[in-house]
Design a protein around this motif. Structure first.
Motif, PDB file in Angstrom:
ATOM      1  N   LEU A   2       0.837  -1.210   0.000  1.00 47.48           N
ATOM      2  CA  LEU A   2       0.000   0.000   0.000  1.00 47.48           C
ATOM      3  C   LEU A   2       0.865   1.251   0.000  1.00 47.48           C
ATOM      4  N   ARG A   3       1.886   1.269   0.835  1.00 48.80           N
ATOM      5  CA  ARG A   3       2.811   2.405   0.930  1.00 48.80           C
ATOM      6  C   ARG A   3       3.435   2.728  -0.429  1.00 48.80           C
ATOM      7  N   THR A 118      -6.687  15.590  -2.601  1.00 51.75           N
ATOM      8  CA  THR A 118      -7.454  15.531  -1.352  1.00 51.75           C
ATOM      9  C   THR A 118      -7.762  14.079  -1.011  1.00 51.75           C
ATOM     10  N   ALA A 119      -8.210  13.319  -2.026  1.00 50.45           N
ATOM     11  CA  ALA A 119      -8.539  11.904  -1.811  1.00 50.45           C
ATOM     12  C   ALA A 119      -7.299  11.142  -1.347  1.00 50.45           C
ATOM     13  N   ALA A 124      -3.955   8.415   2.868  1.00 51.42           N
ATOM     14  CA  ALA A 124      -2.697   8.294   3.606  1.00 51.42           C
ATOM     15  C   ALA A 124      -2.944   8.392   5.109  1.00 51.42           C
ATOM     16  N   LYS A 125      -3.841   9.326   5.468  1.00 55.01           N
ATOM     17  CA  LYS A 125      -4.134   9.522   6.880  1.00 55.01           C
ATOM     18  C   LYS A 125      -4.755   8.256   7.465  1.00 55.01           C
ATOM     19  N   GLN A 126      -5.683   7.664   6.712  1.00 53.63           N
ATOM     20  CA  GLN A 126      -6.344   6.449   7.198  1.00 53.63           C
ATOM     21  C   GLN A 126      -5.366   5.289   7.290  1.00 53.63           C
ATOM     22  N   LEU A 127      -4.426   5.238   6.345  1.00 53.17           N
ATOM     23  CA  LEU A 127      -3.414   4.189   6.373  1.00 53.17           C
ATOM     24  C   LEU A 127      -2.577   4.290   7.641  1.00 53.17           C
ATOM     25  N   THR A 128      -2.157   5.533   7.955  1.00 52.63           N
ATOM     26  CA  THR A 128      -1.377   5.759   9.167  1.00 52.63           C
ATOM     27  C   THR A 128      -2.158   5.304  10.394  1.00 52.63           C
ATOM     28  N   GLN A 129      -3.430   5.647  10.415  1.00 55.06           N
ATOM     29  CA  GLN A 129      -4.279   5.301  11.550  1.00 55.06           C
ATOM     30  C   GLN A 129      -4.386   3.787  11.693  1.00 55.06           C
ATOM     31  N   LEU A 130      -4.533   3.087  10.554  1.00 56.13           N
ATOM     32  CA  LEU A 130      -4.653   1.625  10.548  1.00 56.13           C
ATOM     33  C   LEU A 130      -3.385   0.985  11.121  1.00 56.13           C
ATOM     34  N   GLU A 131      -2.243   1.489  10.684  1.00 50.77           N
ATOM     35  CA  GLU A 131      -0.980   0.898  11.159  1.00 50.77           C
ATOM     36  C   GLU A 131      -0.816   1.140  12.653  1.00 50.77           C
ATOM     37  N   ARG A 132      -1.217   2.368  13.059  1.00 52.03           N
ATOM     38  CA  ARG A 132      -1.098   2.680  14.479  1.00 52.03           C
ATOM     39  C   ARG A 132      -1.962   1.721  15.298  1.00 52.03           C
ATOM     40  N   THR A 133      -3.171   1.474  14.847  1.00 49.74           N
ATOM     41  CA  THR A 133      -4.087   0.560  15.545  1.00 49.74           C
ATOM     42  C   THR A 133      -3.494  -0.849  15.588  1.00 49.74           C
TER      43      THR A 133
END
Lengths: 162, 162
Positions: A2-3, A118-119, A124-133
């Motif tokens: 994904l990255r 924007t999309a 990217a923000k959601q990806l970061t959040q997913l990894e953090r979780t």
């Protein structure tokens, strides 16, 4: 994976932005210079029309042979000016107007790119959040799957926009 | 006979004066308009040179095929400007300069005419004087012959000047 895909898209977006900026700049310049070229051609035609008139006026004061020669010259010269007029109209319609239209086209493309950007940022923000979780609580399957799902939805939306 | 010949010359001189005035007026106008035409052509060439430069600059930022096409177009367009430059130089040398030279030519012709006119007037005055002498004293052969002689000399001078 994904990255990497996100980074690829990033590079692609930058490339597109550069292309749009480049076209905007050069098409603008070209449009201005072509318009000036058309104006100068029109002025040359005006001067030539004056010349045709003056030659005709002079011809009417001269002896028959010279008069005929001058009138013939004036007539051919006037025909050249008709071609010049056609050149002015054609350049205006087929070159200057289409180049002008690129002003709007470039604006639309820029808006498209902005929407895509924007999309992409949201993704990217959601990806970061997913990894953090994932890191915080690797066993919490429920939350991770839900995030994964929303992220995939986001990709689909992005693909449709593209 | 002398009177009639003087009147003929009078008409001729007037005709010549009209011709010179006509040429002076129209050649002056033609010279100005041709010079303006040359200037406008030169400005059109300048704009086209700008266009060639800008197309080359834009071409250098584009993909190989488009670049090649644009470069080819710019090259042909630049050749057209070389022809335009030749046109400017030729018009300047072969049309504007000769027309300008007519300014001096017309001035010389006008001086010639003035000299002729002065001679003609002197002649007319002497003729009047001769006739008056004849009427006053028809038998005074000596004076009449002397006048006649000087008048003939005057005609000869006039013919040489012409």
């Amino acid at each position: 994976m994904l990255r990497r895909s996100l980074e690829n898209r990033d590079a692609q977006t930058r490339q597109l932005q550069d292309a749009v900026t480049n076209v905007e700049k050069h098409f603008g310049e070209l449009c201005q210079i072509f318009a000036a070229y058309v104006r100068k051609t029109a002025r040359l035609r005006d001067k030539a029309d004056l010349l045709v008139n003056e030659i005709n006026v002079y011809a009417s004061t001269e002896t028959p042979n010279l008069k005929q020669g001058l009138k013939n010259f004036a007539e051919e010269f006037a025909k050249l000016q008709d071609y010049r007029q056609a050149e002015v109209e054609r350049l205006e319609a087929k070159v200057v107007e289409p180049l002008k239209a690129y002003g709007t086209i470039v604006k639309m493309k820029r808006d498209d790119l902005k929407a895509t950007l924007t999309a992409r940022n949201r993704e990217a923000k959601q990806l970061t959040q997913l990894e953090r979780t994932r890191q915080r609580n690797p066993s919490d399957r429920h939350v991770i799957v839900s995030f994964d799902f929303s992220l995939k939805k986001c990709f689909v939306r992005y693909a449709v926009q593209k």
